[in-house]
Design an enzyme around this catalytic site. Structure first.
Site, PDB file in Angstrom:
ATOM      1  N   SER A 127       0.842  -1.203   0.000  1.00 49.32           N
ATOM      2  CA  SER A 127       0.000   0.000   0.000  1.00 49.32           C
ATOM      3  C   SER A 127       0.877   1.253   0.000  1.00 49.32           C
ATOM      4  CB  SER A 127      -0.902   0.027   1.231  1.00 49.32           C
ATOM      5  OG  SER A 127      -1.709  -1.126   1.276  1.00 49.32           O
TER       6      SER A 127
HETATM    7  N1  SAM Z   1      -0.378  -4.712   4.430  1.00 49.18           N
HETATM    8  C1  SAM Z   1       0.334  -4.941   3.215  1.00 49.18           C
HETATM    9  C2  SAM Z   1       1.669  -4.296   3.196  1.00 49.18           C
HETATM   10  O1  SAM Z   1       2.068  -3.661   4.171  1.00 49.18           O
HETATM   11  O2  SAM Z   1       2.360  -4.475   2.167  1.00 49.18           O
HETATM   12  C3  SAM Z   1      -0.445  -4.580   1.976  1.00 49.18           C
HETATM   13  C4  SAM Z   1      -1.540  -5.514   1.763  1.00 49.18           C
HETATM   14  S1  SAM Z   1      -2.071  -5.746   0.100  1.00 49.18           S
HETATM   15  C5  SAM Z   1      -2.817  -4.202  -0.255  1.00 49.18           C
HETATM   16  C6  SAM Z   1      -3.432  -6.824   0.494  1.00 49.18           C
HETATM   17  C7  SAM Z   1      -2.998  -8.223   0.899  1.00 49.18           C
HETATM   18  O3  SAM Z   1      -4.126  -8.883   1.459  1.00 49.18           O
HETATM   19  C8  SAM Z   1      -2.528  -9.078  -0.256  1.00 49.18           C
HETATM   20  O4  SAM Z   1      -1.262  -9.585  -0.013  1.00 49.18           O
HETATM   21  C9  SAM Z   1      -3.576 -10.194  -0.316  1.00 49.18           C
HETATM   22  O5  SAM Z   1      -3.056 -11.437  -0.746  1.00 49.18           O
HETATM   23  C10 SAM Z   1      -4.020 -10.232   1.124  1.00 49.18           C
HETATM   24  N2  SAM Z   1      -5.338 -10.844   1.367  1.00 49.18           N
HETATM   25  C11 SAM Z   1      -6.492 -10.727   0.662  1.00 49.18           C
HETATM   26  N3  SAM Z   1      -7.464 -11.452   1.226  1.00 49.18           N
HETATM   27  C12 SAM Z   1      -6.923 -12.051   2.320  1.00 49.18           C
HETATM   28  C13 SAM Z   1      -7.417 -12.920   3.329  1.00 49.18           C
HETATM   29  N4  SAM Z   1      -8.683 -13.363   3.358  1.00 49.18           N
HETATM   30  N5  SAM Z   1      -6.579 -13.325   4.296  1.00 49.18           N
HETATM   31  C14 SAM Z   1      -5.280 -12.924   4.320  1.00 49.18           C
HETATM   32  N6  SAM Z   1      -4.753 -12.091   3.390  1.00 49.18           N
HETATM   33  C15 SAM Z   1      -5.565 -11.663   2.415  1.00 49.18           C
END
Ligand code: SAM
Length: 223
Positions: A68
């Site tokens: 993000s």
């Molecule tokens: N917090 C992260 C960072 O600091 O880089 C950015 C997160 S990215 C925008 C969103 C993440 O959420 C992705 O890696 C995706 O695979 C994960 N995600 C989506 N649905 C999920 C779920 N049900 N459980 C765990 N992770 C999930």
């Protein structure tokens, strides 16, 4: 990572500039700004993005996911810190590991869940290489981490289609969830505080996140 050593001064300068920019965008919490000064974002992005790691941009981290943008992380973190200054925090969506590292720098006890194995492993390497002690789990974060509940804070860093019920019930009494809720195009940043068996809501700006996929999220391959 050894090739970065000679670059550290330059990266530190870029980090200071990023923090100044965050201040201009209205991020004022000194604890949050200190955490952004401490955590080395360039160690959480792919090599190709490293020269731009401190730009206020989301960068690809593989598997169609992103780290993000700093403003978004700072905004969500400020909402948490101002309502839940310490304790045990669960992050859903480890991604690069950067948000988890920021929460660790703020002194929280951090738990994080990622659903994509390749991303889970990559974030694990970045956190371990820097000695950042975050508890990690691979799986569907919408189910939470029942063995470790209750949490003082839960931060969801992907777009939820609705309030994730199971996670709400893993909040401690007085605990706070920060979650972007909406459709796949845009979401409203929402803070939900548990007060006994009631849940109080506050609504903030619009953002655009990748989808939260899982049992209480979007189907695995959203249209
Ligand atoms: N917090 C992260 C960072 O600091 O880089 C950015 C997160 S990215 C925008 C969103 C993440 O959420 C992705 O890696 C995706 O695979 C994960 N995600 C989506 N649905 C999920 C779920 N049900 N459980 C765990 N992770 C999930």
């Amino acid at each position: 990572m050894s090739g970065l050593t000679g670059n550290d001064g330059n990266m530190a300068r870029q980090r200071r500039e990023m923090v100044e920019q965050l201040k201009c965008y209205g991020i004022g919490n000194p604890r949050v700004l200190d955490a952004f000064m401490t955590v080395k974002r360039h160690l959480f992005v792919e090599a190709a993005s490293r020269p731009y790691a401190y730009d206020d941009c989301a960068w690809p981290i593989g598997y169609g996911q992103t780290i993000s943008q700093p403003y978004t992380v700072a905004y969500m973190t400020s909402l948490l810190v101002e309502r839940c200054p310490s304790g045990k925090v669960l992050e859903i969506g480890t991604g690069s590991g950067f948000q988890a590292a920021i929460l660790d720098a703020l002194g929280y006890r951090v738990f994080t869940i990622e659903r994509i194995a390749g991303i889970y492993e990559m974030a694990g390497r970045a956190l371990d290489n820097q000695g950042i002690p975050v508890a990690r789990r691979l799986g569907d974060g919408t189910l939470g981490w029942p063995e470790e509940a209750p949490f003082d804070g839960i931060v969801i860093t992907a777009a939820a289609p609705h309030e994730p019920e199971t996670l709400l019930h893993q909040l401690a009494d007085g605990g706070v969830m920060v979650v972007p809720i909406g459709d796949l195009g845009s979401q409203q940043m929402t803070v939900i505080r548990r007060v006994g068996e009631r849940f109080e809501h506050e609504f903030f700006h619009g953002f655009a996140f990748v989808p939260l996929c899982g049992r209480e999220g979007w189907p695995d391959t959203p249209a």
